[in-house]
Design an enzyme around this catalytic site. Structure first.
Site, PDB file in Angstrom:
ATOM      1  N   SER A 185       0.784  -1.238   0.000  1.00  0.00           N
ATOM      2  CA  SER A 185       0.000   0.000   0.000  1.00  0.00           C
ATOM      3  C   SER A 185       0.810   1.280   0.000  1.00  0.00           C
ATOM      4  O   SER A 185       0.283   2.341  -0.338  1.00  0.00           O
ATOM      5  CB  SER A 185      -0.949   0.013   1.200  1.00  0.00           C
ATOM      6  N   HIS A 213      -5.375  -4.219  -2.049  1.00  0.00           N
ATOM      7  CA  HIS A 213      -5.094  -3.183  -3.051  1.00  0.00           C
ATOM      8  C   HIS A 213      -4.975  -3.748  -4.462  1.00  0.00           C
ATOM      9  O   HIS A 213      -4.700  -2.992  -5.396  1.00  0.00           O
ATOM     10  CB  HIS A 213      -3.818  -2.429  -2.677  1.00  0.00           C
ATOM     11  N   LYS A 244     -11.722  -0.423  -1.053  1.00  0.00           N
ATOM     12  CA  LYS A 244     -10.888   0.085  -2.137  1.00  0.00           C
ATOM     13  C   LYS A 244     -11.683   0.026  -3.450  1.00  0.00           C
ATOM     14  O   LYS A 244     -12.461   0.907  -3.746  1.00  0.00           O
ATOM     15  CB  LYS A 244      -9.590  -0.723  -2.250  1.00  0.00           C
TER      16      LYS A 244
END
Length: 404
Positions: A185, A213, A244
């Site tokens: 990240s 992610h 996300k």
């Protein structure tokens, strides 16, 4: 003496950041206008630090599904699924996630953080071994503490170091749990998953990949790094988040392991936390369907990621090893990072200030995350601001000298 006195070492750095301008921990948006624009202190800014990878927070179908769920099911569940029961939406979402990943089982948590906390601490305990990448997310390290398992760290993204540490363990390596992330990240780099899978198989270990992610970002169908690397069958557990690419909040764990249902009673963060409200479940289900059906979202996201990364690198900024939706610009020191972050904000660009001790190798970073919803014009506007400020602060001259 106050209980908070032990944290006073953070007072001077925090005061220094505040003295330089805006406080990143106290940024307050007046309004969020779209996935890519917001109002801050009466001024419109480009949002470049939201992790809103597919731009689905304002998707009309997701909003309508969420609103209808509130009307039909109310605003919340008011307790855990063990105590207050499971709503139809929870089961539907778990079924959809299991099908999406081609797994037998799925389990939904209230946050992505809890998915790691509850999943990992349910899988390993005292007497077990947990093998972690040194740059693992805080939720993974906290899961390690909660589990009580013996923790062994290996160098970030270093398969050789992973192999060396597992071989040193001898017979204890068999049955240990390796945890890595799809996209990390802070820098946006990816794990060398094929090599790690080979080591995992050699040593008889288990492998969990946190695709927080990388879900919706990597892979032909958006399932993440395991899909992109062609090793899905060799990954035992996948953790992910809804906050996300799916534009909501929550997390999940999927697997083919037998007796998976026992995790629902041994995972304390699952068993003792109120379940997700129906509105979140409904919007997430709809977003997951969009992810499956609209490949163009990932195509636009990849193009935007390349445009920002290439633009910054070509100017002379120090960035990560390759393009991804996360692009971090390395600053020479914390003071310049804070100064640059404030200047970007004043020029209509909001991104993330990332400073030690929360960063790899104690680097000071300006971390951005692009969205499929950004236009090429917005990316170019951001690049123009970076170039203007880089010249003003002498950063581009420093970067060019360092690369010479």
């Amino acid at each position: 003496m106050s209980l908070l006195d032990k944290h006073l070492g953070y007072r001077a750095p925090l005061d220094g950041i505040r003295a330089a301008g805006a406080d990143p921990s106290a940024v307050r948006f007046d309004a969020v206008l779209s996935p890519t624009e917001g109002m801050l202190d009466g001024k419109q800014v480009i949002l470049l630090g939201t992790n809103n990878y597919l731009g689905l927070t304002f998707d009309p179908a997701c909003i309508e599904a969420s609103a209808e769920a509130v009307r039909q099911w109310g605003t919340g569940t008011t307790g855990s699924r063990f105590a207050n029961g499971t709503f139809a939406g929870h089961t539907a979402l778990e079924t959809a996630l299991a099908k999406f990943y081609g797994r037998k089982h799925a389990m939904v948590f209230t946050t992505g953080y809890q998915a790691n906390l509850g999943g990992i601490s349910g899988l390993v305990g005292r007497g077990d071994h947990l093998i972690l990448d040194a740059d693992s997310h805080a939720s993974i390290y906290d899961a390690a503490k909660l589990s009580g398992a013996e923790v062994i760290r290996f160098r970030h993204n270093d398969p050789e170091d992973l192999a060396k540490r597992l071989r040193r363990m001898g017979d204890d390596a068999k049955g240990s749990l390796i945890v890595v992330e799809g996209i990390y990240s802070m820098i946006g780099d990816v794990a060398p998953l094929k090599e790690m899978v080979a080591i995992k198989k050699e040593m008889g270990a288990y492998l969990l990949v946190d695709e927080a992610h990388s879900m919706g970002v990597l892979g032909e169908k958006g399932r993440g790094l395991a899909e992109a690397a062609g090793v899905e069958d060799d990954v035992d557990f996948i953790v992910g988040t809804f906050s996300k690419s799916l534009g909501a909040v929550g997390g999940f764990l999927v697997s083919n392991e037998d007796n998976f249902d026992l995790l629902r009673i041994v995972s304390r963060p699952y068993m003792f936390t109120a379940s997700l409200p129906p509105a979140v479940i409904a919007s997430t289900l709809t977003a997951l369907k969009r992810l499956e059906e609209d490949k163009g979202l990932r195509t636009r996201l990849a193009a935007n990621a390349d445009r920002l990364y290439d633009g910054l690198r070509n100017m002379g900024y120090v960035v990560g090893p390759h393009a991804s939706p996360i692009t971090a610009v390395v600053m020479p020191d914390q003071a310049m990072a804070v100064t640059m972050w404030n200047a970007l904000l004043q020029n209509g660009v909001y991104l993330n200030l990332a400073i030690p001790p929360a960063t790899p190798e104690n680097k000071s970073l300006l971390r951005s995350s692009v969205s499929a919803a950004h236009t090429p014009e917005q990316i170019d506007q951001v690049l123009a601001v970076f170039e203007q400020l880089g010249q003003e602060f002498g950063l581009l001259k420093l970067a060019r000298r360092a690369s010479a």
